[in-house]
Scaffold this motif. Structure first.
Motif, mmCIF file in Angstrom:
data_model
loop_
_atom_site.group_PDB
_atom_site.id
_atom_site.type_symbol
_atom_site.label_atom_id
_atom_site.label_comp_id
_atom_site.label_asym_id
_atom_site.label_seq_id
_atom_site.Cartn_x
_atom_site.Cartn_y
_atom_site.Cartn_z
ATOM 1 N N GLU A 32 -9.773 0.726 -9.772
ATOM 2 C CA GLU A 32 -8.416 1.358 -8.588
ATOM 3 C C GLU A 32 -6.986 1.651 -9.675
ATOM 4 O O GLU A 32 -5.915 2.259 -8.959
ATOM 5 C CB GLU A 32 -8.289 0.209 -8.119
ATOM 6 N N GLU A 33 -7.005 0.876 -10.859
ATOM 7 C CA GLU A 33 -5.798 1.254 -12.249
ATOM 8 C C GLU A 33 -6.059 2.577 -12.277
ATOM 9 O O GLU A 33 -4.813 3.290 -12.370
ATOM 10 C CB GLU A 33 -5.562 0.409 -12.631
ATOM 11 N N LEU A 34 -7.483 2.604 -12.464
ATOM 12 C CA LEU A 34 -7.639 4.406 -12.902
ATOM 13 C C LEU A 34 -7.512 5.993 -11.990
ATOM 14 O O LEU A 34 -6.517 6.067 -12.229
ATOM 15 C CB LEU A 34 -8.973 4.406 -13.451
ATOM 16 N N LEU A 35 -7.328 5.240 -10.776
ATOM 17 C CA LEU A 35 -7.354 5.647 -9.323
ATOM 18 C C LEU A 35 -6.087 6.065 -9.037
ATOM 19 O O LEU A 35 -5.763 7.299 -8.736
ATOM 20 C CB LEU A 35 -8.140 5.349 -8.201
ATOM 21 N N THR A 36 -5.078 5.126 -9.118
ATOM 22 C CA THR A 36 -4.268 5.482 -9.382
ATOM 23 C C THR A 36 -3.579 6.389 -10.234
ATOM 24 O O THR A 36 -2.479 7.273 -9.994
ATOM 25 C CB THR A 36 -2.747 4.161 -9.889
ATOM 26 N N THR A 37 -3.373 6.398 -11.362
ATOM 27 C CA THR A 37 -3.033 7.248 -12.759
ATOM 28 C C THR A 37 -3.602 8.877 -12.143
ATOM 29 O O THR A 37 -3.459 9.193 -11.936
ATOM 30 C CB THR A 37 -4.155 7.040 -13.660
ATOM 31 N N MET A 38 -4.424 8.850 -11.378
ATOM 32 C CA MET A 38 -5.737 10.296 -11.037
ATOM 33 C C MET A 38 -4.950 10.713 -10.262
ATOM 34 O O MET A 38 -5.227 12.164 -10.045
ATOM 35 C CB MET A 38 -6.823 9.808 -11.183
ATOM 36 N N SER A 39 -4.667 10.314 -9.215
ATOM 37 C CA SER A 39 -3.672 10.125 -7.712
ATOM 38 C C SER A 39 -3.085 11.797 -7.932
ATOM 39 O O SER A 39 -3.165 12.551 -7.189
ATOM 40 C CB SER A 39 -3.582 8.999 -6.895
ATOM 41 N N ASN A 40 -2.078 11.155 -8.900
ATOM 42 C CA ASN A 40 -1.025 12.237 -8.958
ATOM 43 C C ASN A 40 -1.434 13.316 -9.366
ATOM 44 O O ASN A 40 -0.813 14.733 -9.239
ATOM 45 C CB ASN A 40 0.034 11.808 -9.970
ATOM 46 N N CYS B 19 11.774 -2.418 12.089
ATOM 47 C CA CYS B 19 10.910 -1.952 11.742
ATOM 48 C C CYS B 19 10.858 -0.767 10.815
ATOM 49 O O CYS B 19 10.322 0.093 11.713
ATOM 50 C CB CYS B 19 9.451 -2.845 11.274
ATOM 51 N N LEU B 20 10.740 -0.675 9.579
ATOM 52 C CA LEU B 20 10.410 1.242 8.732
ATOM 53 C C LEU B 20 9.494 0.569 7.679
ATOM 54 O O LEU B 20 9.136 -0.081 7.609
ATOM 55 C CB LEU B 20 11.528 1.555 8.462
ATOM 56 N N VAL B 21 8.392 1.708 8.480
ATOM 57 C CA VAL B 21 7.191 2.441 6.983
ATOM 58 C C VAL B 21 7.248 3.425 7.538
ATOM 59 O O VAL B 21 6.915 3.972 8.024
ATOM 60 C CB VAL B 21 5.910 1.007 8.121
ATOM 61 N N ARG B 22 7.367 3.674 6.186
ATOM 62 C CA ARG B 22 7.390 5.192 5.511
ATOM 63 C C ARG B 22 6.867 5.155 4.444
ATOM 64 O O ARG B 22 7.444 5.073 3.652
ATOM 65 C CB ARG B 22 8.697 5.842 5.708
ATOM 66 N N GLY B 23 5.700 6.038 4.565
ATOM 67 C CA GLY B 23 5.184 6.692 3.645
ATOM 68 C C GLY B 23 3.901 7.139 3.029
ATOM 69 O O GLY B 23 2.613 7.155 4.308
ATOM 70 N N GLU B 24 3.416 7.404 2.087
ATOM 71 C CA GLU B 24 1.360 6.983 1.648
ATOM 72 C C GLU B 24 0.648 5.217 1.663
ATOM 73 O O GLU B 24 1.686 4.648 1.312
ATOM 74 C CB GLU B 24 1.277 7.721 0.751
ATOM 75 N N CYS B 25 -0.115 5.464 2.373
ATOM 76 C CA CYS B 25 -0.679 3.783 2.033
ATOM 77 C C CYS B 25 -1.921 4.192 1.615
ATOM 78 O O CYS B 25 -2.472 4.624 2.553
ATOM 79 C CB CYS B 25 -0.039 3.179 3.382
ATOM 80 N N TYR B 26 -2.370 3.416 0.270
ATOM 81 C CA TYR B 26 -3.877 3.389 -0.006
ATOM 82 C C TYR B 26 -3.917 2.356 -1.317
ATOM 83 O O TYR B 26 -4.214 2.706 -2.137
ATOM 84 C CB TYR B 26 -4.777 5.231 -0.262
ATOM 85 N N PRO B 27 -3.478 1.722 -0.559
ATOM 86 C CA PRO B 27 -3.282 0.343 -1.559
ATOM 87 C C PRO B 27 -4.472 -0.005 -2.177
ATOM 88 O O PRO B 27 -5.232 0.489 -2.075
ATOM 89 C CB PRO B 27 -2.766 -0.825 -1.156
ATOM 90 N N GLU B 28 -4.012 -0.296 -4.215
ATOM 91 C CA GLU B 28 -5.747 -0.378 -4.838
ATOM 92 C C GLU B 28 -6.517 -2.434 -3.967
ATOM 93 O O GLU B 28 -7.404 -2.037 -4.208
ATOM 94 C CB GLU B 28 -5.344 -1.341 -5.975
ATOM 95 N N ASN B 29 -5.311 -2.762 -3.428
ATOM 96 C CA ASN B 29 -6.101 -3.728 -2.891
ATOM 97 C C ASN B 29 -5.086 -4.825 -1.535
ATOM 98 O O ASN B 29 -4.487 -4.955 -1.818
ATOM 99 C CB ASN B 29 -5.815 -5.110 -3.772
ATOM 100 N N ILE B 30 -5.439 -3.886 -0.321
ATOM 101 C CA ILE B 30 -4.747 -4.004 1.008
ATOM 102 C C ILE B 30 -4.687 -5.661 1.147
ATOM 103 O O ILE B 30 -3.577 -5.446 1.577
ATOM 104 C CB ILE B 30 -6.087 -3.005 2.302
ATOM 105 N N SER B 31 -5.031 -6.420 1.485
ATOM 106 C CA SER B 31 -4.635 -7.822 1.744
ATOM 107 C C SER B 31 -3.556 -8.111 0.789
ATOM 108 O O SER B 31 -2.884 -8.387 1.359
ATOM 109 C CB SER B 31 -5.600 -8.698 1.936
ATOM 110 N N GLU B 32 -3.607 -7.796 -0.987
ATOM 111 C CA GLU B 32 -2.206 -8.353 -1.599
ATOM 112 C C GLU B 32 -1.787 -7.466 -0.887
ATOM 113 O O GLU B 32 -0.342 -8.410 -1.279
ATOM 114 C CB GLU B 32 -3.181 -8.233 -2.573
ATOM 115 N N TRP B 33 -1.353 -6.358 -0.568
ATOM 116 C CA TRP B 33 -0.491 -5.947 -0.046
ATOM 117 C C TRP B 33 -0.366 -6.106 1.279
ATOM 118 O O TRP B 33 1.591 -6.528 1.954
ATOM 119 C CB TRP B 33 -0.919 -4.242 -0.628
ATOM 120 N N ALA B 34 -0.679 -6.328 2.302
ATOM 121 C CA ALA B 34 -0.661 -6.583 3.930
ATOM 122 C C ALA B 34 -0.070 -7.662 4.025
ATOM 123 O O ALA B 34 0.834 -7.634 5.108
ATOM 124 C CB ALA B 34 -2.196 -5.727 4.429
ATOM 125 N N ASP B 35 -0.915 -8.745 3.362
ATOM 126 C CA ASP B 35 -0.516 -10.061 3.824
ATOM 127 C C ASP B 35 0.492 -10.247 3.849
ATOM 128 O O ASP B 35 1.562 -10.773 4.818
ATOM 129 C CB ASP B 35 -1.398 -11.271 3.309
#
Lengths: 181, 120
Positions: A32-40, B19-35
């Motif tokens: 996932e870290e590499l994907l973050t780097t590749m995304s831009n 509440c405002l949510v604005r931007g792009e959302c594709y976190p590395e780990n969804i629950s780590e961010w969303a919880d």
């Protein structure tokens, strides 16, 4: 100057990528870290002035889902870190972009993956939308690490897609090709 | 409470009335961010009893984040069913069919919240 006949191979690689207009290709261990780097850089490459924003967003969506599929499901892992190995590429085609990906899958996953994708390939946009909604409400199928929504999301973003499986020394390869136009 | 935007996560601002949510959302780990976001939303809602407005303006979210959004709206629907006045504004760009369809689909499961599709 040292004469190096192997440089022909490097030129061939260069020419091959140029000829098929592959503007991004990564092959190797992914996380996932590499994907973050590749995304831009990927986003940058697919968002030139002539490309409609809606089209680039669809390409980006397919790229992210398929990269995450490789990270989650590739059966070929590095010994040191356990990172998933796979290949993902984006090429320019006449009326849009082609996203290609290859990774080794677990032999026992082949049938369910084949069934899932065969079923998705017969559905039109409205049916895919309905299926996505239903899966969102019902939750993931038992054999899925994610929400089981990834391939449906991809099918909604592409104009068409193909998939294949090949037995190689490396293992059972899963091959995905998706056209965004 | 503010969750700053990152390359893969949207800006989230939560106060007692909005509440405002604005931007792009594709976190590395969804629950780590969303919880923590869900926890902050719960706390924000509990700070007062007045009207609560939620603005969601996303440009891209991946399939794992769709599940988060589903739970996010489900939570708001629950609070609304319990008597809280909640308005959700789903904001999308006029050329963005994907986000328009997503907004329409989330609306289908909401009957107690006021829900607006807003073209920006």
């Amino acid at each position: 100057m040292t004469k190096n006949t192997r440089s022909d191979e490097t030129v061939a690689l260069h020419s091959y990528m140029q000829d098929r207009q592959t503007l991004f290709c990564y092959s190797g261990p992914m996380n996932e870290e590499l994907l973050t780097t590749m995304s831009n850089p990927v986003k940058h490459q697919i968002s030139d002035k002539e490309t409609q924003e809606a089209l680039s967003r669809r390409v980006f969506g397919v790229f992210i889902e398929q990269a995450q599929n490789i990270i989650r499901y590739s059966h070929h892992k590095t010994k040191s870190s356990g990172d998933s190995i796979g290949t993902i590429a984006i090429s320019v085609i006449e009326d849009g972009f082609l996203i290609e990906a290859v990774n080794v899958i677990a032999p026992e996953k082949r049938v369910s993956l084949e069934n899932t994708l065969s079923e998705l390939s017969t559905k039109d946009q409205e049916e895919l939308r309905a299926l996505y909604k239903q899966r969102l409400r019902d939750g993931p199928p038992d054999d899925s690490v994610g929400a089981g929504l990834g391939f449906i999301d991809m099918a909604r973003r592409v104009s068409r897609f193909e998939f294949d499986f090949k037995n190689t020394e490396e293992g059972d390869l899963f091959i995905y090709r998706g056209w965004v136009t | 409470m503010i969750f700053e935007a990152t390359q893969r996560t949207p800006l989230v601002e939560i106060e007692s009335d909005r509440c405002l949510v604005r931007g792009e959302c594709y976190p590395e780990n969804i629950s780590e961010w969303a919880d923590p976001v869900m926890q902050a939303l719960d706390e924000g809602l509990n700070q007062s009893e007045g009207a609560f407005t939620v603005d969601v303006e996303l440009y891209y979210f991946n399939s794992s984040s769709a599940k988060f959004l589903f739970d996010f709206f489900d939570f708001l629907e629950g609070a609304s069913e319990g008597g809280r006045k909640i308005t959700i504004n789903w904001r999308y760009r006029s050329d963005d069919d994907t986000m328009q369809e997503a907004g329409e689909d989330f609306e289908e499961d909401l009957s107690h919240c006021f829900y607006n599709l807003v073209v920006i």
